[in-house]
Design a protein around this motif. Sequence first.
Motif, PDB file in Angstrom:
ATOM      1  N   VAL A  61      18.359  82.480  51.252  1.00 32.95           N
ATOM      2  CA  VAL A  61      17.309  81.348  51.541  1.00 32.95           C
ATOM      3  C   VAL A  61      16.176  81.600  51.227  1.00 32.95           C
ATOM      4  O   VAL A  61      15.426  80.809  51.189  1.00 32.95           O
ATOM      5  N   ALA A  62      15.351  82.885  51.500  1.00 33.57           N
ATOM      6  CA  ALA A  62      14.172  83.432  51.589  1.00 33.57           C
ATOM      7  C   ALA A  62      13.756  83.142  50.054  1.00 33.57           C
ATOM      8  O   ALA A  62      12.567  82.526  49.671  1.00 33.57           O
ATOM      9  N   GLU A  63      14.723  83.443  49.160  1.00 34.29           N
ATOM     10  CA  GLU A  63      14.391  83.196  47.730  1.00 34.29           C
ATOM     11  C   GLU A  63      14.116  82.039  47.331  1.00 34.29           C
ATOM     12  O   GLU A  63      13.453  81.478  46.543  1.00 34.29           O
ATOM     13  N   TRP A  64      15.101  80.851  47.792  1.00 31.76           N
ATOM     14  CA  TRP A  64      15.179  79.665  47.377  1.00 31.76           C
ATOM     15  C   TRP A  64      13.634  79.002  48.126  1.00 31.76           C
ATOM     16  O   TRP A  64      13.081  78.084  47.635  1.00 31.76           O
ATOM     17  N   LYS A  65      13.506  79.365  49.221  1.00 30.84           N
ATOM     18  CA  LYS A  65      12.347  78.763  49.803  1.00 30.84           C
ATOM     19  C   LYS A  65      11.022  79.192  48.989  1.00 30.84           C
ATOM     20  O   LYS A  65      10.062  78.406  48.892  1.00 30.84           O
ATOM     21  N   MET A  66      11.133  80.402  48.575  1.00 32.33           N
ATOM     22  CA  MET A  66       9.931  80.893  47.666  1.00 32.33           C
ATOM     23  C   MET A  66       9.860  80.234  46.561  1.00 32.33           C
ATOM     24  O   MET A  66       8.587  79.397  46.055  1.00 32.33           O
ATOM     25  N   LEU A  67      10.791  79.735  45.844  1.00 31.41           N
ATOM     26  CA  LEU A  67      11.051  78.767  44.775  1.00 31.41           C
ATOM     27  C   LEU A  67      10.446  77.428  45.297  1.00 31.41           C
ATOM     28  O   LEU A  67       9.525  76.645  44.470  1.00 31.41           O
ATOM     29  N   GLY A  68      11.087  76.876  46.215  1.00 29.78           N
ATOM     30  CA  GLY A  68      10.615  75.524  46.595  1.00 29.78           C
ATOM     31  C   GLY A  68       9.111  75.604  46.845  1.00 29.78           C
ATOM     32  O   GLY A  68       8.442  74.582  46.639  1.00 29.78           O
ATOM     33  N   ARG A  69       8.417  76.394  47.589  1.00 33.33           N
ATOM     34  CA  ARG A  69       7.101  76.223  47.613  1.00 33.33           C
ATOM     35  C   ARG A  69       6.582  76.524  46.816  1.00 33.33           C
ATOM     36  O   ARG A  69       5.346  75.871  46.232  1.00 33.33           O
ATOM     37  N   SER A  70       6.674  77.364  45.877  1.00 32.74           N
ATOM     38  CA  SER A  70       6.033  77.692  44.508  1.00 32.74           C
ATOM     39  C   SER A  70       6.198  76.141  43.552  1.00 32.74           C
ATOM     40  O   SER A  70       4.988  75.655  42.911  1.00 32.74           O
ATOM     41  N   LEU A  71       7.256  75.327  43.497  1.00 31.93           N
ATOM     42  CA  LEU A  71       7.336  74.047  42.968  1.00 31.93           C
ATOM     43  C   LEU A  71       6.384  73.157  43.522  1.00 31.93           C
ATOM     44  O   LEU A  71       5.870  72.374  42.799  1.00 31.93           O
ATOM     45  N   ILE A  72       6.359  73.133  44.829  1.00 30.37           N
ATOM     46  CA  ILE A  72       5.442  72.095  45.560  1.00 30.37           C
ATOM     47  C   ILE A  72       3.877  72.518  45.292  1.00 30.37           C
ATOM     48  O   ILE A  72       3.006  71.743  44.769  1.00 30.37           O
ATOM     49  N   HIS A  73       3.628  74.089  45.391  1.00 28.22           N
ATOM     50  CA  HIS A  73       1.998  74.471  45.149  1.00 28.22           C
ATOM     51  C   HIS A  73       1.751  74.158  43.811  1.00 28.22           C
ATOM     52  O   HIS A  73       0.515  73.842  43.488  1.00 28.22           O
ATOM     53  N   GLN A  74       2.584  74.210  42.612  1.00 33.90           N
ATOM     54  CA  GLN A  74       2.268  74.007  41.523  1.00 33.90           C
ATOM     55  C   GLN A  74       2.350  72.669  40.989  1.00 33.90           C
ATOM     56  O   GLN A  74       2.117  72.302  39.967  1.00 33.90           O
ATOM     57  N   GLY A  75       2.675  71.731  41.875  1.00 37.58           N
ATOM     58  CA  GLY A  75       2.774  70.336  41.591  1.00 37.58           C
ATOM     59  C   GLY A  75       3.991  69.898  40.707  1.00 37.58           C
ATOM     60  O   GLY A  75       3.993  68.954  40.216  1.00 37.58           O
ATOM     61  N   PHE A  76       4.926  70.795  40.721  1.00 41.31           N
ATOM     62  CA  PHE A  76       6.406  70.072  39.940  1.00 41.31           C
ATOM     63  C   PHE A  76       7.372  69.407  40.757  1.00 41.31           C
ATOM     64  O   PHE A  76       8.165  68.924  40.151  1.00 41.31           O
ATOM     65  N   VAL A  77       6.907  69.378  41.941  1.00 41.41           N
ATOM     66  CA  VAL A  77       7.728  68.266  42.799  1.00 41.41           C
ATOM     67  C   VAL A  77       6.646  68.112  44.055  1.00 41.41           C
ATOM     68  O   VAL A  77       6.027  68.682  44.399  1.00 41.41           O
ATOM     69  N   ASN A  78       7.004  66.737  44.477  1.00 44.08           N
ATOM     70  CA  ASN A  78       6.178  66.147  45.630  1.00 44.08           C
ATOM     71  C   ASN A  78       6.772  66.208  46.769  1.00 44.08           C
ATOM     72  O   ASN A  78       8.239  66.449  46.995  1.00 44.08           O
ATOM     73  N   GLU A  79       6.191  66.285  47.898  1.00 39.43           N
ATOM     74  CA  GLU A  79       6.610  66.276  49.216  1.00 39.43           C
ATOM     75  C   GLU A  79       5.916  64.959  50.246  1.00 39.43           C
ATOM     76  O   GLU A  79       4.531  65.342  50.153  1.00 39.43           O
ATOM     77  N   THR A  80       6.639  64.410  50.688  1.00 43.96           N
ATOM     78  CA  THR A  80       5.878  63.264  51.641  1.00 43.96           C
ATOM     79  C   THR A  80       5.253  63.928  52.680  1.00 43.96           C
ATOM     80  O   THR A  80       5.431  64.957  53.189  1.00 43.96           O
ATOM     81  N   THR A  81       4.424  63.058  53.152  1.00 48.42           N
ATOM     82  CA  THR A  81       3.488  63.717  54.440  1.00 48.42           C
ATOM     83  C   THR A  81       3.416  62.795  55.520  1.00 48.42           C
ATOM     84  O   THR A  81       2.718  62.804  56.376  1.00 48.42           O
ATOM     85  N   ASP A  82       4.557  62.140  55.696  1.00 46.59           N
ATOM     86  CA  ASP A  82       4.799  60.898  57.002  1.00 46.59           C
ATOM     87  C   ASP A  82       5.564  61.818  58.192  1.00 46.59           C
ATOM     88  O   ASP A  82       5.832  61.283  59.001  1.00 46.59           O
ATOM     89  N   GLY A  83       5.601  63.245  57.942  1.00 48.88           N
ATOM     90  CA  GLY A  83       6.242  63.990  58.974  1.00 48.88           C
ATOM     91  C   GLY A  83       7.612  64.446  58.797  1.00 48.88           C
ATOM     92  O   GLY A  83       8.418  65.203  59.354  1.00 48.88           O
ATOM     93  N   PHE A  84       8.389  63.663  57.593  1.00 48.41           N
ATOM     94  CA  PHE A  84       9.516  64.085  57.307  1.00 48.41           C
ATOM     95  C   PHE A  84       9.982  65.214  56.183  1.00 48.41           C
ATOM     96  O   PHE A  84      10.802  65.984  55.970  1.00 48.41           O
ATOM     97  N   SER A  85       8.663  65.298  55.368  1.00 47.21           N
ATOM     98  CA  SER A  85       8.709  66.372  54.402  1.00 47.21           C
ATOM     99  C   SER A  85       9.895  66.341  53.464  1.00 47.21           C
ATOM    100  O   SER A  85      10.587  67.073  53.014  1.00 47.21           O
ATOM    101  N   VAL A  86      10.140  64.933  52.887  1.00 43.98           N
ATOM    102  CA  VAL A  86      11.091  64.621  51.771  1.00 43.98           C
ATOM    103  C   VAL A  86      10.682  64.999  50.514  1.00 43.98           C
ATOM    104  O   VAL A  86       9.284  64.754  50.293  1.00 43.98           O
ATOM    105  N   LEU A  87      11.398  65.702  49.741  1.00 46.71           N
ATOM    106  CA  LEU A  87      11.209  66.281  48.148  1.00 46.71           C
ATOM    107  C   LEU A  87      11.450  64.867  47.466  1.00 46.71           C
ATOM    108  O   LEU A  87      12.266  64.255  47.484  1.00 46.71           O
ATOM    109  N   LYS A  88      10.401  64.549  46.553  1.00 46.86           N
ATOM    110  CA  LYS A  88      10.432  63.718  45.516  1.00 46.86           C
ATOM    111  C   LYS A  88      10.149  64.230  44.063  1.00 46.86           C
ATOM    112  O   LYS A  88       9.367  65.183  44.077  1.00 46.86           O
ATOM    113  N   LEU A  89      10.991  63.795  43.148  1.00 50.01           N
ATOM    114  CA  LEU A  89      10.698  64.233  41.863  1.00 50.01           C
ATOM    115  C   LEU A  89       9.428  63.367  41.042  1.00 50.01           C
ATOM    116  O   LEU A  89       8.986  62.386  41.684  1.00 50.01           O
ATOM    117  N   ASN A  90       8.813  64.138  40.213  1.00 49.37           N
ATOM    118  CA  ASN A  90       7.667  63.362  39.370  1.00 49.37           C
ATOM    119  C   ASN A  90       7.652  63.923  37.960  1.00 49.37           C
ATOM    120  O   ASN A  90       8.776  64.595  37.463  1.00 49.37           O
TER     121      ASN A  90
END
Length: 711
Positions: A465-494
Amino acid sequence: MVSQFNSLENALKYFFGYDQFRSGQKQIINEALNNKDLLVIMPTGGGKSLCFQLPALLKSGVCIVVSPLIALMQDQVDTLLDNGIGATFLNSTLNREELQSRENAILKGKIKLLYVAPERLLNDNFLNFLDFLRQKVGLSGFAIDEAHCVSAWGHDFRPEYRQLKQLRFRYPQVPMFALTATATKRVRADIIEQLGLQNPTVHVASFDRPNLYYEVQEKSRRSYTQLLNYVRSQEGSGIIYCLSRKNVETIAFRLQQDGIEALPYHAGMYDDERAVNQTRFIRDDVRIIVATIAFGMGINKPDVRFVVHYDLPRNLESYYQESGRAGRDGEPANCALFFSFGDLKRLEYLIDQKIDEKEQRVGRQQVRQVVDYAEGTECRRSIILRYFGQQYKGKCDNCDNCNYPKPIEDWTIEAQKFLSCVARCQERFGMSHIIDVLRGSKKKKIEKYGHHLLSTYGIGKDKSVAEWKMLGRSLIHQGFVNETTDGFSVLKLNKYSWEIFRNERKVEIAITKSLKVKASNDYNPRKAESDLLLHQLRKLRKHLADQNKVAPYVVFADSSLRLMAQIKPQTIEAFKKISGVTAYKAEQYGDSFVSEIREFCQQQSLPTPLPTSSNMITLQLYQQGLTIREISERRNLKESTIYSHISELLAMNQPIDIDRFISEEKKAMIIKCIQTIGDSSLTPLKNHLGDDYSYDEIKLVRAWYRRENKQ
């Protein structure tokens, strides 16, 4: 008044002592001079105040500055007055006589900047005073400082700010400038609407603070010892933020026990006790303030060298604001976050106490963003700036992740699996759910949506789980996937997500954690010499500030002291060329600082300058028997300038007989006064001696006295 200066740069040097503008300032000032309404979003330390102060000095009339806190307006007025600028404030700390005196000075045109709180500004009596002021002197503009307070969507909403729109209706022709450090697009639109700004020019500066070093340290079991070691490794003033009042009291007490000058600050203290502690910190009587977030917007101390978040902040915007109180003077400063999951549990508990379910949801998302920042392996500056919607070039070389990068691995295949799962879940879920699907979780939620039937179900069992979270955070931080900011944190492709799918883009991530501290520089004798002089100049600055009852940074900024220590100006003319030194400040403090620098150079056997050509001309005329007045007329210079030349010549051991310029009786009285109260500053000597003695006479005798007592 603009015409008396050849350029805005000349006006900047004259009033504030700086040679050039910071990014964006000149354009904003030009538009303010053209009476445009403005909305200025500029980060802490970016120079917002100058954007309305300089236009106010160059235009006719008075600029009314709306400031939400007494401490903030008092501090800005102190700084302006120390530059010889006509400024004052009207607030509840003044008695009737003081109010009357200041109002008279305003109506006589002696004041260019008037600071008031919104409550006073909108009082009927004060509005009547403004009407009279507009007729008699004129209003050059309204500057609304901390303008985010006007918006309910801002992080520090103040209802009284909403009423400021009355100014637009009452004075439609007077330009209005709204200024704040941070504001989202929603807040910007609200500020424009609520203040009634007319076709305003909106300036949004970069949120980047390149002088700040960001780092995250894993909070150890012996967290206080970790904090103590960190504080001892830092120089200058610091702020330590804690989540609870109890922590504030405990940390402040333990630091005191360990020989660190520290004071607490939190909302549970009496107002006067808080005010005293804040003043002692601002005036460098103590080195550390330990505080909750109650220690906030009114803090205008520019020379804070480090900020520590001992507990997790509630959200990234708060972290940006609080850590941004370091290095407001543009000099290097450090921002450290101590991270532990124990703190996370405490924050989650506080969020659970909220009644509103939406507030809870948003609160949890904000905390997740802080955790993502703390555990992130990308450039920390990139993560912070992306939060504010600003893309950063990448490696900043001024954070722990950039300076001590973790080993990089190619995780493109894993990223394709992750993004494929996001797509197959129809971009309707957050990171935790995606990871559960990838790892083949048996949770009811998986079966409820039929996600156990997806082709991506269970294809990621080989990673934790920790490794997948590390990858998920990295994808968000590098701008490779978006995350909504309305309180639900839904992942969106770009678009980058699809490039990864098509093997057009590689995904590389840092996969290990390594805590290190900044490397210390190699020993440099020249730097060590400058640091020693800088220490002495800071002591002199503190002494002068205490005499004048102002904060040390009001006398000179750290950046100016650092330049003095590097350049070592040993004449007043050279001293005036230091950035941050105005003619007014050179007159007030120049002799003291130049004397300190000369004495240091003599002790270190460094070269002492020969008299300048200008000083030599004055010396030659003196040797011809001319008086001070005759020399000034012959040279077309002010008498005070000639007195400065004579004082410098005395310091350089040139043959000057001051008895030609001052009576023996006056000379004896000045010497007696110097022996009684010291010679660091002219102002206390002048106040003690009275109007029968001029600054020039005192300066001359002080120079002679210093020379005689060195021999």
